[in-house]
Design a protein around this motif. Structure first.
Motif, short mmCIF file in Angstrom:
data_model
loop_
_atom_site.label_atom_id
_atom_site.label_comp_id
_atom_site.label_asym_id
_atom_site.label_seq_id
_atom_site.Cartn_x
_atom_site.Cartn_y
_atom_site.Cartn_z
N TYR A 51 0.83 -1.20 0.00
CA TYR A 51 0.00 0.00 0.00
C TYR A 51 0.87 1.25 0.00
O TYR A 51 0.62 2.20 -0.76
N THR A 52 1.90 1.27 0.84
CA THR A 52 2.79 2.42 0.91
C THR A 52 3.52 2.62 -0.41
O THR A 52 3.68 3.75 -0.90
N PHE A 53 3.94 1.51 -1.02
CA PHE A 53 4.60 1.60 -2.33
C PHE A 53 3.67 2.22 -3.37
O PHE A 53 4.08 3.11 -4.13
N SER B 10 -5.19 4.36 -4.43
CA SER B 10 -6.21 3.82 -3.53
C SER B 10 -6.98 2.68 -4.19
O SER B 10 -7.38 1.71 -3.53
N VAL B 11 -7.19 2.79 -5.50
CA VAL B 11 -7.91 1.74 -6.23
C VAL B 11 -7.03 0.49 -6.34
O VAL B 11 -7.50 -0.64 -6.11
N ARG B 12 -5.76 0.67 -6.66
CA ARG B 12 -4.85 -0.47 -6.75
C ARG B 12 -4.78 -1.21 -5.42
O ARG B 12 -4.86 -2.44 -5.36
N ALA B 13 -4.62 -0.44 -4.34
CA ALA B 13 -4.52 -1.06 -3.02
C ALA B 13 -5.83 -1.77 -2.66
O ALA B 13 -5.81 -2.88 -2.10
N GLY B 14 -6.95 -1.16 -3.00
CA GLY B 14 -8.24 -1.78 -2.72
C GLY B 14 -8.43 -3.08 -3.46
O GLY B 14 -8.96 -4.07 -2.92
N LEU C 27 -6.26 -5.70 -1.85
CA LEU C 27 -6.86 -6.12 -0.59
C LEU C 27 -8.04 -7.06 -0.85
O LEU C 27 -8.20 -8.08 -0.16
N ASN C 28 -8.86 -6.76 -1.85
CA ASN C 28 -9.98 -7.65 -2.18
C ASN C 28 -9.48 -9.01 -2.65
O ASN C 28 -10.09 -10.04 -2.33
N HIS C 29 -8.38 -9.02 -3.41
CA HIS C 29 -7.79 -10.30 -3.83
C HIS C 29 -7.35 -11.10 -2.62
O HIS C 29 -7.55 -12.32 -2.55
#
Length: 202
Positions: free
Chosen positions: A158-160, A183-187, A190-192
């Motif tokens: 997420y930080t990356f 935020s979308v990439r991290a989300g 996270l869903n994966h």
């Protein structure tokens, strides 16, 4: 920062840092080479030094698998057939570049590579958790079980995403770049993760 994983090591040894809002880098070399010495803050507690090294290794591993995914999934090959001299850049270098493909295609490539990078990284985490003898004894605390390992791994990724993500042109989320917003990439990652472990007992 004392507020980052305060349960790890002795945070009283760490310096109080000024909060940086929306930290993002569009030129990594310039960011590293031109920072004033007083801005270069490193952990003081040895356990937190090890944690920082572990987080960095998680990011490097994920990034290596992410870029490898672009190759084995045919993203790079397809891109070269459209525009031979074009590249896929992880760090957004320009707010208004000329992209070789439409943004939906490029963002699909990135999401696909993120998913493969995550799955590859999780396989390695599984090996380390199942075979603690293969882990450096000083790092075993970060791989004691899945909950602990995922906690650190997702924070690192997420930080990356936040640091190398594009600069927002406004307060709204923009999809005008090859990578989806951080935020979308991290989300999505996270869903994966949630989907991957939804039937487990971790």
């Amino acid at each position: 920062s004392k507020n980052t994983f305060p349960d790890v090591g002795n945070v009283s040894k760490e310096k109080d840092l000024e909060k940086i809002y929306n930290l993002q880098v569009t030129d990594l070399a310039k960011f590293v080479l031109n920072r004033p010495n007083e801005m270069m803050v490193f952990p003081q507690d040895q356990t937190r030094v090890l944690l920082g090294q572990t987080l960095m290794s998680m990011v490097i591993e994920f990034l290596a698998y992410h870029e490898y995914a672009h190759i084995i999934s045919g993203h790079v090959g397809y891109l070269k057939t459209v525009k031979p001299n074009s590249n896929l850049n992880e760090i957004e270098q320009d707010l208004q570049p000329r992209y070789p493909l439409d943004l939906i295609t490029l963002q699909t490539f990135e999401v696909d590579a993120d998913y493969i990078g995550m799955e590859s990284a999780m396989r390695n985490v599984a090996i380390l958790i199942s075979n603690p003898q293969q882990v450096n004894p000083r790092l075993q605390a970060f791989y004691r079980n899945w909950l602990i390992a995922i906690r650190y791994w997702f924070f690192a990724i997420y930080t990356f995403f936040k640091i190398v993500g594009h600069k927002e042109k406004s307060s709204t989320i923009s999809f005008d770049f090859p990578h989806p917003p951080p935020s979308v990439r991290a989300g999505l990652v996270l869903n994966h993760l949630i989907d991957r472990f939804k039937n487990s007992k971790i």
